[in-house]
Design an enzyme around this catalytic site. Structure first.
Site, PDB file in Angstrom:
ATOM      1  N   ASP A   4    -108.448 127.187  44.331  1.00 35.32           N
ATOM      2  CA  ASP A   4    -107.364 128.076  44.745  1.00 35.32           C
ATOM      3  C   ASP A   4    -107.905 129.397  45.274  1.00 35.32           C
ATOM      4  OD1 ASP A   4    -105.700 126.135  43.949  1.00 35.32           O
ATOM      5  OD2 ASP A   4    -104.851 127.203  42.221  1.00 35.32           O
ATOM      6  N   TYR A  60    -109.275 129.053  48.720  1.00 36.17           N
ATOM      7  CA  TYR A  60    -108.130 128.905  49.618  1.00 36.17           C
ATOM      8  C   TYR A  60    -107.540 130.284  49.934  1.00 36.17           C
ATOM      9  CZ  TYR A  60    -103.688 127.127  51.439  1.00 36.17           C
ATOM     10  OH  TYR A  60    -102.607 126.850  52.224  1.00 36.17           O
ATOM     11  N   ASP A  61    -107.321 131.056  48.868  1.00 35.71           N
ATOM     12  CA  ASP A  61    -106.750 132.397  49.046  1.00 35.71           C
ATOM     13  C   ASP A  61    -107.648 133.270  49.908  1.00 35.71           C
ATOM     14  OD1 ASP A  61    -104.646 131.641  47.541  1.00 35.71           O
ATOM     15  OD2 ASP A  61    -105.347 132.578  45.684  1.00 35.71           O
ATOM     16  N   SER A  98     -76.961 106.157  58.793  1.00 33.25           N
ATOM     17  CA  SER A  98     -76.860 106.107  57.334  1.00 33.25           C
ATOM     18  C   SER A  98     -77.082 104.654  56.911  1.00 33.25           C
ATOM     19  CB  SER A  98     -75.530 106.662  56.861  1.00 33.25           C
ATOM     20  OG  SER A  98     -74.495 105.927  57.436  1.00 33.25           O
ATOM     21  N   GLU A 121     -88.204 100.907  48.849  1.00 34.79           N
ATOM     22  CA  GLU A 121     -88.528 102.337  48.700  1.00 34.79           C
ATOM     23  C   GLU A 121     -87.514 103.015  47.798  1.00 34.79           C
ATOM     24  OE1 GLU A 121     -88.234 103.715  52.718  1.00 34.79           O
ATOM     25  OE2 GLU A 121     -90.040 102.658  53.359  1.00 34.79           O
ATOM     26  N   LYS A 136     -84.716 105.692  47.157  1.00 39.75           N
ATOM     27  CA  LYS A 136     -83.790 106.438  48.011  1.00 39.75           C
ATOM     28  C   LYS A 136     -83.633 107.816  47.382  1.00 39.75           C
ATOM     29  CE  LYS A 136     -79.326 106.099  50.319  1.00 39.75           C
ATOM     30  NZ  LYS A 136     -78.826 107.429  50.019  1.00 39.75           N
ATOM     31  N   ASP A 141     -82.641 111.571  46.746  1.00 38.52           N
ATOM     32  CA  ASP A 141     -81.416 112.308  46.995  1.00 38.52           C
ATOM     33  C   ASP A 141     -81.744 113.741  47.412  1.00 38.52           C
ATOM     34  OD1 ASP A 141     -78.754 112.390  47.194  1.00 38.52           O
ATOM     35  OD2 ASP A 141     -78.327 112.463  45.046  1.00 38.52           O
ATOM     36  N   ARG A 178     -80.031 116.391  59.671  1.00 35.71           N
ATOM     37  CA  ARG A 178     -79.371 115.212  60.202  1.00 35.71           C
ATOM     38  C   ARG A 178     -78.080 115.604  60.926  1.00 35.71           C
ATOM     39  NH1 ARG A 178     -75.700 111.329  57.338  1.00 35.71           N
ATOM     40  NH2 ARG A 178     -75.661 109.553  58.722  1.00 35.71           N
ATOM     41  N   GLU A 231     -87.178 112.697  53.927  1.00 32.15           N
ATOM     42  CA  GLU A 231     -86.223 113.333  53.023  1.00 32.15           C
ATOM     43  C   GLU A 231     -86.879 114.559  52.399  1.00 32.15           C
ATOM     44  OE1 GLU A 231     -83.338 111.851  53.057  1.00 32.15           O
ATOM     45  OE2 GLU A 231     -82.219 112.410  51.252  1.00 32.15           O
ATOM     46  N   TYR A 267     -90.088 108.779  55.630  1.00 32.53           N
ATOM     47  CA  TYR A 267     -89.720 107.375  55.450  1.00 32.53           C
ATOM     48  C   TYR A 267     -89.564 106.557  56.731  1.00 32.53           C
ATOM     49  CZ  TYR A 267     -84.975 109.300  55.895  1.00 32.53           C
ATOM     50  OH  TYR A 267     -83.869 109.955  56.325  1.00 32.53           O
ATOM     51  N   LYS A 321     -77.679 100.887  45.247  1.00 32.49           N
ATOM     52  CA  LYS A 321     -77.463 102.137  44.523  1.00 32.49           C
ATOM     53  C   LYS A 321     -77.593 101.974  43.003  1.00 32.49           C
ATOM     54  CE  LYS A 321     -76.037 105.445  46.545  1.00 32.49           C
ATOM     55  NZ  LYS A 321     -74.870 105.780  47.360  1.00 32.49           N
ATOM     56  N   CYS A 361     -76.635 133.282  12.322  1.00 35.20           N
ATOM     57  CA  CYS A 361     -77.135 131.969  12.728  1.00 35.20           C
ATOM     58  C   CYS A 361     -76.347 130.900  11.961  1.00 35.20           C
ATOM     59  CB  CYS A 361     -78.627 131.869  12.405  1.00 35.20           C
ATOM     60  SG  CYS A 361     -79.267 130.177  12.527  1.00 35.20           S
ATOM     61  N   CYS A 382     -79.081 129.297   9.274  1.00 36.01           N
ATOM     62  CA  CYS A 382     -79.734 130.036   8.183  1.00 36.01           C
ATOM     63  C   CYS A 382     -79.051 131.347   7.851  1.00 36.01           C
ATOM     64  CB  CYS A 382     -81.207 130.263   8.512  1.00 36.01           C
ATOM     65  SG  CYS A 382     -81.460 131.515   9.792  1.00 36.01           S
ATOM     66  N   CYS A 418     -81.564 133.349  17.076  1.00 34.53           N
ATOM     67  CA  CYS A 418     -81.633 133.496  15.630  1.00 34.53           C
ATOM     68  C   CYS A 418     -82.904 134.287  15.346  1.00 34.53           C
ATOM     69  CB  CYS A 418     -81.702 132.109  14.979  1.00 34.53           C
ATOM     70  SG  CYS A 418     -82.389 132.111  13.320  1.00 34.53           S
ATOM     71  N   CYS A 434     -86.300 129.771  10.188  1.00 38.70           N
ATOM     72  CA  CYS A 434     -85.021 129.044  10.206  1.00 38.70           C
ATOM     73  C   CYS A 434     -85.316 127.543  10.280  1.00 38.70           C
ATOM     74  CB  CYS A 434     -84.199 129.480  11.420  1.00 38.70           C
ATOM     75  SG  CYS A 434     -82.710 128.495  11.690  1.00 38.70           S
TER      76      CYS A 434
HETATM   77  S1  IVH Z   1     -84.024 105.003  55.888  1.00 38.75           S
HETATM   78  C1  IVH Z   1     -81.671 103.786  59.189  1.00 38.75           C
HETATM   79  N1  IVH Z   1     -85.319 105.428  53.654  1.00 38.75           N
HETATM   80  O1  IVH Z   1     -80.519 108.051  52.776  1.00 38.75           O
HETATM   81  C2  IVH Z   1     -82.123 104.004  57.825  1.00 38.75           C
HETATM   82  N2  IVH Z   1     -83.355 106.708  54.074  1.00 38.75           N
HETATM   83  O2  IVH Z   1     -77.887 106.783  53.457  1.00 38.75           O
HETATM   84  C3  IVH Z   1     -81.764 105.313  57.266  1.00 38.75           C
HETATM   85  N3  IVH Z   1     -82.826 108.343  52.341  1.00 38.75           N
HETATM   86  O3  IVH Z   1     -79.793 109.806  55.707  1.00 38.75           O
HETATM   87  C4  IVH Z   1     -82.887 106.026  56.742  1.00 38.75           C
HETATM   88  N4  IVH Z   1     -84.550 107.901  51.039  1.00 38.75           N
HETATM   89  O4  IVH Z   1     -81.456 110.859  54.132  1.00 38.75           O
HETATM   90  C5  IVH Z   1     -84.263 105.765  54.407  1.00 38.75           C
HETATM   91  N5  IVH Z   1     -86.579 105.718  51.728  1.00 38.75           N
HETATM   92  C6  IVH Z   1     -85.536 106.067  52.480  1.00 38.75           C
HETATM   93  C7  IVH Z   1     -84.619 107.069  52.102  1.00 38.75           C
HETATM   94  C8  IVH Z   1     -83.536 107.362  52.924  1.00 38.75           C
HETATM   95  C9  IVH Z   1     -83.470 108.661  51.202  1.00 38.75           C
HETATM   96  C10 IVH Z   1     -81.569 108.968  52.805  1.00 38.75           C
HETATM   97  C11 IVH Z   1     -81.635 109.472  54.204  1.00 38.75           C
HETATM   98  C12 IVH Z   1     -80.487 108.866  54.946  1.00 38.75           C
HETATM   99  C13 IVH Z   1     -79.632 108.355  53.833  1.00 38.75           C
HETATM  100  C14 IVH Z   1     -78.932 107.100  54.291  1.00 38.75           C
END
Ligand code: IVH
Length: 562
Positions: free
Chosen positions: A34, A37-38, A83, A113, A115, A117, A136, A172, A224, A313, A417, A420, A435, A440
């Site tokens: 580090d 790097y700095d 999507s 893979e 997914k 969030d 997006r 993502e 991805y 899901k 508390c 105690c 407390c 305690c």
């Molecule tokens: S593939 C055409 N791979 O999920 C395929 N999407 O519901 C769409 N996401 O907008 C993308 N992990 O933001 C893909 N391993 C993954 C993902 C992924 C998260 C999200 C992505 C997309 C949404 C689709």
């Protein structure tokens, strides 16, 4: 130094820093310290100050965030960001596979893979340099958030010479769970509203008009897919493309898996359903994609969803139930934690009766009242939390929560508390009540439970119940006493047979093999979580030298202040 020499040195440093970044953030295998790097970063900054004409927007110094943008511009995506269709059961997944197989007309392998969030971004590289980064948006047009994305260390600003001259990479952006909690703790100290989950926090961070704020948020990316590329022949499958993207500097998820059959894809889902909580990010399912690109092209899209991929899901993790009461539990550091008592409700396969509530201020800010119907969420954590009250369902007899009133002890004539009866206090500027008694019972019990927990000494069998029983019977008074326990003394406990006692003694003996960082973490020192414990171990190497460390030595470490 003249400008030509400076230009040469600047290029040299930038290459070194970019390489160090890649090894650290993408490969998880740092090669320079580090401080080196700095030092390089400082030298680069100085040169760029001295020769402003040599400063470029892709310089590693620019990762700290540019000055505020008035508003984001719009970027039109060359190909829409799609999507995904959803599957919720094994049957749904199988139905998707059968449909796809029929349309494809021949068997194909697949890639599974996580997914994640977070939020989808598209990164365009021109001549090996990050040109634009966009959200997006509605799938066709997104916001130009290039400045903000530049602050994310795992997004390469420059690619190797042999990368395609023009390309778009998709991925993502997300906030780690630990980063999310830290951020909310900080916001709670500053009396700001809290983010409901890591996804909202990531979206809020990336869409900051002031990139300097984005730069302080622990954001990360997993790439991805390849959106498009020009000027170079690319692999013919998704899997090989991901390997290639990794090789030119992008961060790809190491938990992705190539499979031949839908049974294997199903197994991948169930495997991760069990252990997704152990990840430091939130994922709401797994994505299964056809691997060969010719099949993807042949299948095409329907509406806004590709036929060649599906999101399987994880079960829903939100529910609505009634808040019956708010009780107080005393944590190992003495904090008086409000705990929600809920009407039992099923959330994602488990029955929830309790939920964590951060502190009194947070309860007030969210305006949660006893008697309210509330939205609860199991947000990747074991203990669910309350997101918000359902105000429309109020009858008028719901009661706001007041900590001082809750812990007021009429016989003592003061707040006390609940365990105690010692005095409680709320330090200036803090949101928690404490407390005041380190002895305690609740605190001692909490410290022992923490000492034995999985990330600490990993002594299985000493949870909440057993640590309370050991203390109540006077068999131990602190964690150190665990190492003097005998099988015979253990067998005096209720429901402790010969077998359980032997197992426990073995677990205690095995804990002596735990690494030093686990022991440091197990001590439960305030602010020393797993990460800081590892840093201390790396620096001091032994408990002896750590115990001799001076304040000054400790303060040289990143993240440790006075
Ligand atoms: S593939 C055409 N791979 O999920 C395929 N999407 O519901 C769409 N996401 O907008 C993308 N992990 O933001 C893909 N391993 C993954 C993902 C992924 C998260 C999200 C992505 C997309 C949404 C689709």
């Amino acid at each position: 130094m003249d400008i030509n020499e400076a230009a040469k040195r600047i290029e040299e440093i930038r290459a070194k820093l970019n390489d160090a970044n890649y090894r650290y953030y993408v490969l998880d295998a740092p090669t320079i310290t580090d401080s080196d790097y700095d030092r390089l970063m400082q030298e680069l900054k100085k040169l760029e100050d001295q020769f402003p004409s040599l400063l470029t927007s892709n310089s590693p110094t620019q990762r700290v965030g540019a000055t505020p943008a008035a508003a984001f511009g719009v970027i039109e995506h060359r190909y829409p960001l799609l999507s995904l269709g959803n599957a919720f059961t094994d049957e749904d997944l199988l139905a998707w596979y059968k449909r796809t197989l029929k349309l494809a007309g021949r068997p194909f392998d697949m890639v599974c893979e996580h997914k994640i969030d977070g939020l989808a971004v598209a990164l365009v590289y021109i001549d090996g340099k990050l040109d634009t980064g966009a959200t997006r948006g509605d799938g066709l047009r997104g916001e130009n958030i290039t400045q903000n994305l530049r602050t994310i260390r795992s997004i390469p600003l420059e690619l190797p010479k042999d990368a395609p001259p023009r390309m778009e990479v998709r991925g993502e952006v997300y906030l780690t769970k630990s980063g999310f909690h830290k951020l909310n703790e900080e916001r709670s100290r500053q009396e700001l509203s809290l983010f409901a989950n890591p996804r909202n926090a990531a979206a809020g961070s990336v869409r900051q008009l002031d990139a300097r704020i984005t730069a302080t948020r622990p954001l990360d990316i997993y790439v991805y897919s390849l959106g498009w590329s020009e000027g170079k022949t690319m692999p013919s499958t998704h899997w090989d493309t991901m390997q290639y993207l990794k090789s030119i500097g992008f961060r790809t998820n190491p938990h992705s898996r190539r499979v031949e059959t839908i049974e294997e894809a199903r197994a991948y889902y169930h495997e991760w359903l069990e252990k997704i909580e152990t990840m430091n990010y939130e994922a709401d399912g797994v994505v299964v994609k056809c691997n060969p690109f010719d099949i993807q092209v042949q299948l095409g899209d329907i509406g806004r969803e590709p036929r060649w991929a599906i999101a399987y899901k994880f079960p829903a993790i939100q529910a609505i139930t009634r808040l019956l009461d708010i009780t107080i539990s005393v944590g190992r550091t003495g904090t008086l934690n409000p705990v929600a008592v809920l009407e039992p409700v099923a959330v994602g396969g488990v029955t929830v009766k309790q939920a964590a509530m951060h502190n009194e201020d947070d309860i007030r800010r969210k305006d949660i009242r006893i008697g309210d119907y509330v939205l609860i969420q199991r947000a990747g954590e074991v203990i669910p939390e309350i997101i918000a009250p359902i105000v429309e369902r109020r009858k008028g007899n719901e009661k706001p929560f007041d900590m001082a009133e809750k812990v007021y002890d009429p016989s003592l004539g003061r707040p006390a508390c609940p365990v105690c009866k010692s005095e409680v206090f709320r330090p200036e500027g803090e949101v928690m009540y404490y407390c005041s008694n380190a002895a305690c019972k609740a605190q001692v019990r909490g410290r022992i439970e923490h000492f034995c927990s999985r990330g600490a000494m990993d002594i299985r069998g000493v949870g909440e119940m057993q640590s309370a029983a050991l203390l109540d019977r006077g068999l131990i008074q602190d964690a150190a006493d665990l190492y003097y326990l005998t099988r015979e003394s253990l067998m005096t406990l209720d429901r402790m047979g010969e077998k359980s006692a032997t197992n426990l003694i073995n677990a205690i003996n095995n804990s002596k093999e735990r690494p030093l960082s686990s022991l440091i973490y197990a001590l439960g020192i305030r602010h020393i979580g797993g990460e800081n414990a590892r840093l201390l171990t790396a620096k001091f190497k032994s408990m002896d030298s750590l115990s001799k460390a001076t304040k000054e030595e400790l303060m040289t470490m990143e993240g440790i202040g006075p």
